[in-house]
Design a protein around this motif. Structure first.
Motif, PDB file in Angstrom:
ATOM      1  N   ARG A  30       2.622  -3.368  -1.581  1.00  0.00           N
ATOM      2  CA  ARG A  30       1.891  -3.550  -0.307  1.00  0.00           C
ATOM      3  C   ARG A  30       0.421  -3.849  -0.554  1.00  0.00           C
ATOM      4  NH1 ARG A  30      -0.707  -4.502   3.988  1.00  0.00           N
ATOM      5  NH2 ARG A  30      -0.765  -3.061   5.764  1.00  0.00           N
ATOM      6  N   ILE A  31      -0.207  -3.169  -1.528  1.00  0.00           N
ATOM      7  CA  ILE A  31      -1.622  -3.395  -1.785  1.00  0.00           C
ATOM      8  C   ILE A  31      -1.858  -4.465  -2.851  1.00  0.00           C
ATOM      9  CG2 ILE A  31      -2.200  -1.048  -1.050  1.00  0.00           C
ATOM     10  CD1 ILE A  31      -2.608  -0.309  -4.010  1.00  0.00           C
ATOM     11  N   GLY A  32      -0.780  -5.051  -3.345  1.00  0.00           N
ATOM     12  CA  GLY A  32      -0.914  -6.143  -4.307  1.00  0.00           C
ATOM     13  C   GLY A  32      -1.365  -5.703  -5.685  1.00  0.00           C
ATOM     14  N   TYR A  33      -1.053  -4.472  -6.055  1.00  0.00           N
ATOM     15  CA  TYR A  33      -1.506  -3.955  -7.350  1.00  0.00           C
ATOM     16  C   TYR A  33      -0.402  -4.113  -8.389  1.00  0.00           C
ATOM     17  CZ  TYR A  33      -3.289  -0.881 -10.980  1.00  0.00           C
ATOM     18  OH  TYR A  33      -3.735  -0.394 -12.175  1.00  0.00           O
ATOM     19  N   THR A  34      -0.733  -4.760  -9.496  1.00  0.00           N
ATOM     20  CA  THR A  34       0.242  -4.974 -10.578  1.00  0.00           C
ATOM     21  C   THR A  34      -0.292  -4.499 -11.921  1.00  0.00           C
ATOM     22  OG1 THR A  34      -0.581  -7.238 -10.929  1.00  0.00           O
ATOM     23  CG2 THR A  34       1.296  -6.958  -9.408  1.00  0.00           C
ATOM     24  N   GLY A  35      -1.383  -3.746 -11.911  1.00  0.00           N
ATOM     25  CA  GLY A  35      -2.038  -3.353 -13.153  1.00  0.00           C
ATOM     26  C   GLY A  35      -1.463  -2.105 -13.785  1.00  0.00           C
ATOM     27  N   ASP A  36      -2.243  -1.540 -14.688  1.00  0.00           N
ATOM     28  CA  ASP A  36      -1.853  -0.368 -15.458  1.00  0.00           C
ATOM     29  C   ASP A  36      -1.659   0.843 -14.531  1.00  0.00           C
ATOM     30  OD1 ASP A  36      -1.515   0.790 -18.196  1.00  0.00           O
ATOM     31  OD2 ASP A  36      -3.117   2.099 -17.475  1.00  0.00           O
ATOM     32  N   ALA A  46      -9.409   0.239  -9.575  1.00  0.00           N
ATOM     33  CA  ALA A  46      -8.597  -0.908  -9.153  1.00  0.00           C
ATOM     34  C   ALA A  46      -7.701  -0.552  -7.971  1.00  0.00           C
ATOM     35  CB  ALA A  46      -7.762  -1.411 -10.324  1.00  0.00           C
ATOM     36  N   LEU A  47      -7.148   0.657  -7.972  1.00  0.00           N
ATOM     37  CA  LEU A  47      -6.279   1.084  -6.874  1.00  0.00           C
ATOM     38  C   LEU A  47      -7.059   1.203  -5.575  1.00  0.00           C
ATOM     39  CD1 LEU A  47      -4.177   3.838  -8.652  1.00  0.00           C
ATOM     40  CD2 LEU A  47      -3.262   1.716  -7.703  1.00  0.00           C
ATOM     41  N   GLN A  48      -8.241   1.828  -5.627  1.00  0.00           N
ATOM     42  CA  GLN A  48      -9.015   1.973  -4.401  1.00  0.00           C
ATOM     43  C   GLN A  48      -9.429   0.616  -3.859  1.00  0.00           C
ATOM     44  OE1 GLN A  48     -11.830   5.151  -4.087  1.00  0.00           O
ATOM     45  NE2 GLN A  48     -13.187   4.031  -2.710  1.00  0.00           N
TER      46      GLN A  48
END
Length: 286
Positions: A30-36, A46-48
């Motif tokens: 949903r938030i477009g996060y694909t990182g570590d 990065a999450l915030q």
């Protein structure tokens, strides 16, 4: 308790955020996060950033007199599956559950919004204390014009995040978050380090949703911030702020608002919600 308050509770234990019920993969998509996914300070930043710039702040349910749920299945259904936003306690609870599931030590804090207020406001703002890389961070995702990244809890700490600038100061046992706007520092809110729990967010959520002195049940509000722009809706007034000092205002017709919520904020109302919001915005102010 939720029946007595008229607002759905968290469904979580006092000391936990109910992260077992969270579909972490769906939330991160949903938030477009694909990182570590390691619980580091870099991941937290990065999450915030992803959360704040993707999920808008909005109070449609409060404005329409609908229940505002803080249990994780309810929050996931609304903010993740339905592409809606949420108010302070909704954002804070969902983000805390995600951080908890990723392995961060996370607790809630509580503050009083200032923003130029001449009298003391109730302590109805929630934010998070997060430990990462053996340092303490303040993560505030539920303010609307929230910081894009966490701030390390150090007196005098200043942080430039995109076009926005923040700093932390102290007043006795209070920490003050400041935002630099119109060439001056503005006190956004003041908070203490006293630990709060998910059940405390139910109480602040109830006040914001139902109390006659709360602005959140009489005005339709929405905000969305990015690296270089803040868009705000206050009933039918649409405002766009671009730092350092550019602002444009537009007055909408009531029947435009639902479409603008969708196209400008990414807030998708169903037909019934849109009709009720339009009708309430058409009524004379009381």
């Amino acid at each position: 308790m939720s029946m007595l308050l008229g607002v759905a509770g968290t469904g979580q234990d006092d000391d936990g955020w109910g992260s077992a019920a969270l579909d972490l993969d769906a939330y991160l998509a949903r938030i477009g996060y694909t990182g570590d996914r390691k619980p580091t300070a870099a991941t937290l930043r990065a999450l915030q950033h992803a959360h704040v710039t993707t999920i808008p702040w909005e109070n449609v349910d409060m404005f329409l007199g609908l229940p505002t749920r803080l249990d994780i299945p309810g929050l996931q259904q609304k903010l993740v599956t339905r592409s809606r936003g949420g108010a302070c306690s909704e954002h804070t609870t969902l983000f805390a559950a995600a951080l908890e599931k990723l392995g961060y030590p996370v607790t809630a804090l509580q503050g009083r919004v200032r923003m130029g207020a001449r009298k003391r406001r109730p302590a109805t703002h929630n934010l998070l204390r997060v430990v990462a890389d053996d340092r303490i961070w303040i993560s505030d995702v539920g303010f609307g014009s929230s910081p894009l990244e966490p701030l390390e809890l150090q007196e005098g700490n200043e942080s430039t995040q995109g076009a926005w600038h923040y700093r932390l100061t102290r007043e006795a046992d209070l920490w003050i978050l400041h935002s630099h706007r119109d060439n001056t520092w503005i006190a956004v809110h003041a908070f203490t380090e006293q630990t709060r729990y998910p059940v405390d967010l139910v109480v602040t959520n109830h006040y914001n949703a139902t109390h006659p002195n709360s602005p959140f049940n009489t005005r339709l509000l929405a905000q969305h911030v990015t690296d270089n722009r803040l868009v705000m809706l206050d009933n039918t007034k649409l405002m766009t702020v671009t730092p350092p000092a550019d602002r444009t205002d537009r007055t909408l017709e009531p029947d435009e608002v639902a479409q603008v919520l969708d196209t400008t904020f990414g807030i998708k109302l169903n037909k019934d919600e849109a009709a009720k919001a339009t009708k309430k915005l058409t009524l004379p102010a009381t």
